[in-house]
Every structure is written in structure tokens, then in C-alpha cells.
Design an enzyme around this catalytic site. Structure first.
Site, short mmCIF file in Angstrom:
data_model
loop_
_atom_site.label_atom_id
_atom_site.label_comp_id
_atom_site.label_asym_id
_atom_site.label_seq_id
_atom_site.Cartn_x
_atom_site.Cartn_y
_atom_site.Cartn_z
N GLU A 1 0.82 -1.22 0.00
CA GLU A 1 0.00 0.00 0.00
C GLU A 1 0.86 1.27 0.00
OE1 GLU A 1 -2.86 -0.34 3.16
OE2 GLU A 1 -3.54 -2.29 2.48
N GLU B 1 -5.28 -8.70 0.29
CA GLU B 1 -5.88 -8.45 1.60
C GLU B 1 -7.36 -8.22 1.40
OE1 GLU B 1 -4.40 -5.24 4.02
OE2 GLU B 1 -2.32 -5.82 3.73
O1 IFM Z 1 -3.95 -3.78 9.05
C1 IFM Z 1 -3.95 -3.16 7.80
C2 IFM Z 1 -2.79 -3.64 6.96
O2 IFM Z 1 -1.58 -3.45 7.58
C3 IFM Z 1 -2.77 -2.89 5.66
N1 IFM Z 1 -4.05 -2.96 4.99
C4 IFM Z 1 -5.22 -2.65 5.77
C5 IFM Z 1 -5.23 -3.45 7.06
C6 IFM Z 1 -6.48 -3.12 7.87
O3 IFM Z 1 -6.51 -1.78 8.21
#
Ligand code: IFM
Length: 450
Positions: A167, A356
Site C-alpha cells: 500500500e 488483503e
Molecule cells: O492492518 C492493515 C494492513 O496493515 C494494511 N491494509 C489494511 C489493514 C487493515 O486496516
């Protein structure tokens, strides 16, 4: 394929990140990261929680691999903590840091679980922040390349899949513009643009270092969380508008990577605040990737709008629109269809993963010890259905990593937001699979939504 099913070799996985689960923040020569400093600063993280112990995966990784095995996952996405490998960010290597990731990798492989390794998930060595301002200075690009080469030489004979940076926008935006994440800076927009540019360049440098130093031919990708544009209705004009919006709204991030340029709409929008760049920078940023990973959470609904210069408008969410515990986590399951679809349609990507997806819920163990997180099951089920649609329509969605294996340190929210399939009691560190873990295990077993 019938029902909500998936391709035969669909890769089911779970994800975590080093600072969020490892703990052991001073063990075996690890250097400090900007998150150690930030979380130790009163008022920066809810309840002043820190990642110093967290889930203690550093010492309990064997138990956690058994939890994964119990779920039946085929892959584990974890990150390497840069300050464990290079306590000062560059210079002397800490062999014990590398040893840990060796042990973790071997344990995963011995249990039939593929290691998918992220090079950077936000825990920058504090020393680099102190030395030259971290991501604000162009020197970070070479430092990141050198660090990557060290990890690649060590793990690249067993790890086949690598992510560069998790990210990118969060690194620059949350850390250097909004100040909500470490290092907690609020730089002017022009300077933030340069920080972001360095993050993109470091990504490209990392791709090169992986290809040059891994013993096995690596598969290299990114784990990005684009603004996921979803058509308000599935009609041709709204779909076109949403696809256009996806490209333009992500002009600073994934669009720049995929196209190796900042698109005209982005440069025009930014005007004097646009990043400074050279053609060589953009070539580096545009290093071709083997796959694209998408971190998918909330939707941005788009409608066609001929009155707007770019032909689209975001539709504001109604006041009572459903969301999960985090104030930003609005429910929009169709993102797991539209995200992969637009990435394929815009850039012809042939290999896409959800790297994710998950949610934080108000989980609490009942007197019988069980955690009945029916809300997380509802959330995941809807996202899986949308992912299955993508697969059935021939979109090259090849796998899905649920965030997260277990409750962990949720950045500025500390331990107050639980994203895990497995409940962690932070007093005893006991792990208890929730209902959602059972739901996930059964989905994996059937390779179809339960
Ligand atoms: O926990 C985070 C992760 O580190 C990065 N993406 C979003 C998740 C939830 O907020």
C-alpha cells in the site's frame, strides 16, 4: 464450475505484517523502526499500545503455522522487518534477523504452505528517518534496493513470490502528509508528492533487485490498495465511467506503476504540486510485474456524469450506509469483482490476487470460549461470492489472502480493532479460532463459498 466456486488451483491464503504480529521488538539485534518510535510517543496510538509484544509471532511462529495448517491455507503472506535485517537501515547485516525468516520459511514449506514475502510493510528503520528523513529523500531508493538484495539472496532459493511495498499510498499519505501513521509528519502537498515518488521508485528498484538476486526465478508483484471504483449500476455508461475513474483516481499510485508514467489528468489536477520526475525515474517505476495484488476494503461508487470534465462523479454514501467497526470500512463486496476486472481491462494483467480483504469486528469470547463472529462470516461470504463471479467470468483472479490470520496491532488503533480469523488474548497470547476461521476452512475445503 457450478455455484460460487473457484478454479481448481485457486490459492487460498492469509496475510499479516511483521510489525503487526511479530513483537520481540528488541530481540536478537533488531534495530528500532519508525513504528517503535511513533507508538512509544504518548497520544499517537489508541491507548498508547505498541507492537513490542503483539502476538509474539517471532517466538510462536510454529504454533501459528499449525493454525494455518488447520485452516487449510496454501499460502502465507508475511513481511520482513527491515530493521531486523539492517538495524541501521544500511551497513552491517544482523544475521539473527535473517535466521528468523529462514526458520519461518522452512516451517511453512515443511507444512505445505507457500511463503509469499513482502519486503516492506511500513516498519522503516528509525535510523534512516533520522539520517536523511526516510522516504522524503531520494537516497532511500538505493537503500531499499540494497536491503532487498540481501533478503533475496537469503530467501530467494525457497521463496518464489515477493511483494515490493504494501500500500504505497499509505506509506506516503498516512505517514508524511496526514501524520496518522509513523513517522507522523504533515508535509506540504508538494513535498508529499516527492515522498510518494520515492516510494514508487523504490518499488521499481526492489523489482530489479529481486530479479537480480533470487536463486529461483521470482514472481514479483505489488500489494496495492487502490481506490476501488464500482459502477452504481451495471449499465454500459456507468461501467465505463467507473473504469475511467479507477484509472484517474489512482493516478498517483497504481496507474503510475502500471503505465510507467503520471497520466495527464493527474498532472493537470496537481498543477504546481505535481512530483518532479525524469524519464529514467518513470522507467524504473514502470518495471514490468509478474502479478498484481489488490488489497480490497471499501467501495467508491461512481456514476457517469457528462457534466464533469472526466465524465464521472463519486456518489456520496447515504448516512445509514452499512459499515464494519473501522469508521472507514464501508461494506461493498462487489469490489472483489470490479477491482480485478478493471485491472485486467485497463492494463491487460494476466495474474491478479486479492492480497488483503477482511474486517474488524467487535469480537468477544462467549462464556464457552467461542467467538461467534457472524458479522465477519457475512462480510467474507459476500466478498467471496463476488470473487467467484470474477473467476467464473474468466478474469484472471488466482488467489485470495484474508486479512488477517489473527488479531494484531492495527497501527494507530492499537489492539482495539480485531481483524483476525483467530482471536488473540493479549494477556495470555492464547489463540482461539473464531467462527470465521471455521467458515474459511470449510470454504477452502470445498473450494466454493459455504
Ligand atoms: O492492518 C492493515 C494492513 O496493515 C494494511 N491494509 C489494511 C489493514 C487493515 O486496516
Amino acid at each position: 464450475m457450478a455455484g460460487y466456486s473457484f478454479s481448481k488451483d485457486f490459492l487460498w491464503g492469509v496475510a499479516t505484517a511483521a510489525y503487526q504480529v511479530e513483537g520481540a521488538s528488541t530481540a536478537d539485534g533488531r534495530g528500532a523502526s519508525i513504528w517503535d518510535t511513533f507508538s512509544a510517543t504518548p497520544g499517537k496510538v489508541r491507548e498508547d499500545h505498541t507492537g513490542s509484544v503483539s502476538c509474539d509471532q517471532y517466538h510462536r511462529y510454529r504454533e501459528d503455522v499449525q493454525l494455518m495448517k488447520g485452516l487449510g491455507v496454501k499460502a502465507y503472506r508475511f513481511s520482513v522487518a527491515w530493521p531486523r535485517i539492517l538495524p541501521a537501515g544500511h551497513g552491517p547485516v544482523n544475521p539473527k534477523g535473517l535466521d528468523y525468516y529462514d526458520r519461518l520459511t522452512d516451517e511453512l514449506l515443511a507444512n505445505g504452505i507457500q511463503p509469499w514475502c513482502t519486503l516492506f510493510h511500513w516498519d522503516l528503520p528509525q535510523a534512516l528517518q533520522d539520517e536523511f528523513g526516510g522516504w522524503a529523500d531520494r537516497r532511500i531508493v538505493e537503500c531499499f534496493g540494497d536491503y532487498t538484495a540481501i533478503v533475496a539472496k537469503r530467501l530467494g532459493d525457497r521463496v518464489r513470490h515477493f511483494f515490493t511495498i504494501n500500500e504505497m499510498g499509505c506509506v506516503s499519505n498516512q505517514g508524511y502528509q496526514l501524520g496518522a501513521h509513523a513517522p507522523g509528519l504533515k508535509l506540504p502537498r508538494r513535498e508529499f508528492a516527492q515522498v510518494n515518488h520515492h516510494v514508487l521508485m523504490a518499488h521499481g528498484r526492489c523489482v530489479q533487485a529481486l530479479r537480480a538476486n533470487c536463486a529461483l526465478t521470482p514472481q514479483v508483484g505489488v500489494a496495492e490498495n487502490p481506490c476501488v471504483c464500482v459502477p452504481v449500476l451495471e449499465t454500459p455508461e456507468h461501467i465505463d465511467a467507473a473504469q475511467k475513474a479507477f484509472r484517474i483516481k489512482n493516478g498517483r499510485y497504481i496507474t503510475a506503476l502500471m503505465e510507467g508514467r503520471y497520466i495527464a489528468e493527474f498532472l493537470e489536477e496537481e498543477g504546481p504540486d505535481a512530483p518532479e520526475f525524469t524519464e529514467a525515474d518513470m522507467r524504473l517505476i514502470g518495471e514490468p510485474l509478474d502479478f498484481v495484488g489488490l488489497n480490497m476494503y471499501a467501495p467508491d461508487y461512481i456514476r457517469a456524469d457528462p457534466a464533469e470534465k472526466n465524465g464521472f462523479t463519486s456518489v456520496p454514501l447515504p448516512k445509514a450506509y452499512p459499515r464494519m467497526v473501522p469508521e472507514w470500512l464501508f461494506v461493498g463486496p462487489s469490489i472483489t469483482y470490479w477491482g480485478p476486472r478493471f485491472v485486467r481491462d485497463l492494463w491487460g494483467v494476466k495474474s491478479i490476487y486479492i492480497t488483503e480483504n477482511g474486517c474488524a469486528c467487535d469480537d468477544r469470547p462467549e462464556p464457552d470460549g467461542e467467538v461467534w463472529d457472524t458479522d465477519r462470516v457475512m462480510y467474507l461470504r459476500q466478498h467471496f461470492i463476488a470473487a467467484s463471479r470474477a473467476v467464473q467470468e474468466g478474469i484472471p483472479l488466482k488467489g485470495y489472502f484474508v486479512w488477517s490470520l489473527m488479531d494484531n496491532f492495527e497501527w494507530q488503533k492499537g489492539y482495539t480493532e480485531r481483524f483476525g480469523l483467530v482471536y488473540v488474548n493479549y494477556q495470555t497470547l492464547k489463540r482461539t479460532p473464531k467462527l470465521s476461521a471455521k467458515f474459511y476452512a470449510e470454504t477452502i475445503r470445498r473450494n466454493a463459498v459455504v
